[in-house]
Write a protein that holds these residues in place. Structure first.
Motif, PDB file in Angstrom:
ATOM      1  N   LYS A 190       0.724  -0.947   0.092  1.00  0.00           N
ATOM      2  CA  LYS A 190      -0.305  -0.166  -0.066  1.00  0.00           C
ATOM      3  C   LYS A 190       1.019   0.957  -0.129  1.00  0.00           C
ATOM      4  O   LYS A 190       1.246   1.353   1.091  1.00  0.00           O
ATOM      5  CB  LYS A 190      -0.689   0.092   1.314  1.00  0.00           C
ATOM      6  CG  LYS A 190      -1.913   1.645   1.829  1.00  0.00           C
ATOM      7  CD  LYS A 190      -2.534   1.241   3.222  1.00  0.00           C
ATOM      8  CE  LYS A 190      -3.454   2.338   2.493  1.00  0.00           C
ATOM      9  NZ  LYS A 190      -3.759   2.422   3.954  1.00  0.00           N
ATOM     10  N   ASP A 196       5.782   2.368   3.206  1.00  0.00           N
ATOM     11  CA  ASP A 196       6.233   1.613   1.802  1.00  0.00           C
ATOM     12  C   ASP A 196       6.844   0.427   1.349  1.00  0.00           C
ATOM     13  O   ASP A 196       6.245  -0.572   0.585  1.00  0.00           O
ATOM     14  CB  ASP A 196       6.487   2.807   0.714  1.00  0.00           C
ATOM     15  CG  ASP A 196       5.102   3.633   0.755  1.00  0.00           C
ATOM     16  OD1 ASP A 196       3.742   3.690   2.034  1.00  0.00           O
ATOM     17  OD2 ASP A 196       5.021   4.941   0.104  1.00  0.00           O
ATOM     18  N   ASP A 206      -4.871  -2.223   7.581  1.00  0.00           N
ATOM     19  CA  ASP A 206      -4.609  -1.979   6.544  1.00  0.00           C
ATOM     20  C   ASP A 206      -3.698  -1.344   6.276  1.00  0.00           C
ATOM     21  O   ASP A 206      -2.936  -0.861   5.037  1.00  0.00           O
ATOM     22  CB  ASP A 206      -5.638  -2.624   5.750  1.00  0.00           C
ATOM     23  CG  ASP A 206      -5.895  -1.216   4.876  1.00  0.00           C
ATOM     24  OD1 ASP A 206      -6.131  -0.873   3.977  1.00  0.00           O
ATOM     25  OD2 ASP A 206      -5.993   0.537   5.049  1.00  0.00           O
ATOM     26  N   SER A 211      -1.156  -4.753  -1.695  1.00  0.00           N
ATOM     27  CA  SER A 211      -2.343  -3.938  -1.981  1.00  0.00           C
ATOM     28  C   SER A 211      -3.101  -4.763  -2.315  1.00  0.00           C
ATOM     29  O   SER A 211      -2.963  -6.032  -3.438  1.00  0.00           O
ATOM     30  CB  SER A 211      -1.123  -2.944  -3.082  1.00  0.00           C
ATOM     31  OG  SER A 211      -2.659  -2.147  -3.569  1.00  0.00           O
ATOM     32  N   ARG A 213      -3.905  -3.967  -5.722  1.00  0.00           N
ATOM     33  CA  ARG A 213      -4.281  -3.302  -6.582  1.00  0.00           C
ATOM     34  C   ARG A 213      -4.370  -3.987  -7.766  1.00  0.00           C
ATOM     35  O   ARG A 213      -4.736  -3.563  -9.162  1.00  0.00           O
ATOM     36  CB  ARG A 213      -3.034  -2.961  -7.120  1.00  0.00           C
ATOM     37  CG  ARG A 213      -1.709  -2.941  -7.231  1.00  0.00           C
ATOM     38  CD  ARG A 213      -0.223  -1.995  -7.215  1.00  0.00           C
ATOM     39  NE  ARG A 213      -0.181  -1.404  -6.300  1.00  0.00           N
ATOM     40  CZ  ARG A 213       0.897  -1.086  -5.927  1.00  0.00           C
ATOM     41  NH1 ARG A 213       1.422  -2.350  -5.649  1.00  0.00           N
ATOM     42  NH2 ARG A 213       1.072  -0.339  -4.652  1.00  0.00           N
TER      43      ARG A 213
END
Length: 258
Positions: A190, A196, A206, A211, A213
């Motif tokens: 994320k 990160d 979270d 992620s 994505r």
């Protein structure tokens, strides 16, 4: 006098379309475009997810080479300093000809690309070049490393190296990982400029989850270096099957779940 016969006007001289015909053609074209655009958009997403999977597989190969050169140790995540220095990307970069593009997921915003920048008075260490700006916990990034397992600062350590160079929480050897093909190592993270470069299956709200994505899923590098795609829920749900994937002993450690 004979009657003069007249012919009806011929259509042969007619040119172009009527307004109604043009409107019909335009409507048909618009309909076709509306049908094609979602398919094209979906194709782009699939292509980006495929590139990302290629990225993590290259990282997996670099991970194996790193271990071969470093007594089978995993690279670890960051230094135990007030401003942590993130070490796993530069340590793996050495085995990818310095390629930074591999560390950016094309589905992610370009703002999170790792770009080589200069910073004076920096020595060459951890895979960084001399006078190269370090990655920190506030740097934008696309992928995270499993530093702690399901819980920080456990004894024995459960992850793959939270605080590098420390006895209890530093880099671990391949022999300490019981099921390398089933332990999460690097995953789509994320991206929000807050750790990160790390992933965590139990962090609140979270904050460091993998992620979703890619159609609800993440591309994963496992501890043996292979890469694959997994749904986010299969990596973070509160089940022993999911949590054991994060710990080097292959156990779920329910006592540490938040």
């Amino acid at each position: 006098m004979s009657a003069i016969l007249t012919r009806p006007p011929s259509d042969r001289g007619r040119a172009g379309f009527t307004i109604i015909e043009l409107l019909v053609v335009i409507a048909v074209i618009a309909l076709l475009i509306s049908m094609l655009l979602p398919a094209l958009g979906q194709s782009r997403k699939v292509a980006k997810a495929t590139i990302c999977l290629s990225n993590v597989r290259q990282m997996g190969n670099a991970l194996v080479h790193y271990q071969n050169d470093n007594k089978t140790y995993y690279p670890g995540h960051h230094t135990p300093t007030s401003v942590p220095i993130i070490v796993w990307p530069p340590r793996l970069r050495v085995y990818m000809d310095g390629n930074h593009q591999v560390f950016w997921c094309p589905t992610n915003d370009p703002h999170y690309k790792w770009v080589r920048q200069s910073q004076s008075n920096q020595k060459a260490e951890f895979g960084y070049d001399q006078n190269e700006r370090r990655l920190t916990n506030k740097s934008g990034f696309s992928y995270g490393y499993n530093d702690w397992g399901v819980q920080e600062f456990t004894k024995p350590h459960l992850g793959l190296g939270g605080w590098i160079g420390t006895k209890d929480h530093g880099e671990v050897k391949e022999s300490q990982v019981q099921f390398p093909s089933e332990m999460v190592t690097i995953v789509d993270s994320k991206s929000d400029l807050n750790w990160d470069t790390a992933i965590d299956p139990t962090d609140h709200v979270d904050a460091e989850w993998p992620s979703p994505r890619h159609f609800g899923g993440s591309n994963v590098v496992w501890a043996d270096g292979h890469g694959s795609v997994h749904k986010q829920r299969d990596l973070i749900e509160n089940t022993p099957q999911a949590k054991r994937k994060w710990n080097n002993d292959g156990l779920p450690h329910e006592e540490h779940w938040e």
